[in-house]
Scaffold this active site. Sequence first.
Site, PDB file in Angstrom:
ATOM      1  N   SER A 187       0.833  -1.200   0.000  1.00 17.76           N
ATOM      2  CA  SER A 187       0.000   0.000   0.000  1.00 17.76           C
ATOM      3  C   SER A 187       0.872   1.256   0.000  1.00 17.76           C
ATOM      4  O   SER A 187       1.669   1.458  -0.914  1.00 17.76           O
ATOM      5  CB  SER A 187      -0.960  -0.042   1.192  1.00 17.76           C
ATOM      6  N   ASP A 227      -9.907  -3.929  -5.221  1.00 20.02           N
ATOM      7  CA  ASP A 227      -9.250  -2.767  -4.643  1.00 20.02           C
ATOM      8  C   ASP A 227      -9.425  -1.554  -5.569  1.00 20.02           C
ATOM      9  O   ASP A 227      -9.181  -1.664  -6.770  1.00 20.02           O
ATOM     10  CB  ASP A 227      -7.769  -3.084  -4.490  1.00 20.02           C
ATOM     11  N   HIS A 262      -8.080  -4.703  -0.505  1.00 18.02           N
ATOM     12  CA  HIS A 262      -6.850  -3.998  -0.180  1.00 18.02           C
ATOM     13  C   HIS A 262      -6.334  -4.446   1.193  1.00 18.02           C
ATOM     14  O   HIS A 262      -7.114  -4.788   2.077  1.00 18.02           O
ATOM     15  CB  HIS A 262      -7.140  -2.491  -0.162  1.00 18.02           C
TER      16      HIS A 262
END
Length: 330
Positions: A173, A271, A301
């Site tokens: 991320s 995501d 995610h």
Amino acid sequence: MNKIDVLSKINEGMRAVLAKEDELAGNANDTSAGFEQMRLNYTAGRAYWVEGGPEMAEKVDCKVEGPHGDIPVRLYYPVKDRASLASDGETLPAIVYAHGGGFVLGNLDTHDRICRVLASKTGAAVAAVDYRLSPEAKFPVAVEEVACVAKHLHEHGAEEGIDGDDLSFAGDSGGAVLSMASNLWLRDEEGDNSFVKSLLLYYGFYGLEDSMSQRLYGWDIDGMRKEDLIYYNECWLNDLATETKAPYVDMFHNDLTTSMPVCYIAAAGLDPLRDDSELLHRVLDTNGVRNQHEVFEGVLHAFVHYSRMLDEAAECIEHSAEFWKTRHQA
């Protein structure tokens, strides 16, 4: 509005993860709670997910002198400790790991299992970076600190049993953002990224301000609504109008043709950032940069955290480790 109902699309493993998350500490995805409460919830919730996994020969907490003060770093040695490496005259390649959390959340402990699994699967040393968080530290502080740790290991790695000429970046991320940005920072601002041999990027953001996946996905269950993404940017960036276009934020407006290492690019199928990974893959393909793009369907995610329960999490790290082993191939 017009978003896909992801609860009808997630696989059974992801459904079990969400059920377990409901049992744990407060919702770290609730940006309305404020970053201080989010951090408490995030750290408490991750405590369950980091349990178990491979044991290391040695874990060492140390500090690297940086441009904004000392940077805490945790070094993971999967098979031999530093003393054994030194006595055998060996060094290990290393992976500099930048944790996720939207530049606002996370620390060395919240990503400890991911780092141990990555070290175990690759056989490399892993250097996890506890960069300064936002909103206290604004862009580009985190980029500078992750890049600084890599530069330090390049110049002084032998002292830690590390081959400073064989480094990689990895991150999930926001950590994937920092991995890509730090590689570019070393090249453009420090003048040398030749020692960076690969990037292992798990569901990062690389510059798309709008996309099909952002329109289709992102709910409160994963903390990835449009307003959540704006919140993280407001915490991280000084000026949204200008810095969202900076070459270490919108990396699609940077040069991705020159001195680019090979890249493993993982995406979660449900995501809102999925299209960033797809575009990065296509750009690198066009530019002749070897890369592997993999979409893990049926998951949300941040799925790499859940290797205690989720097959896709373990597979993602294992596949990236296999790709890392090919980093010296043309």
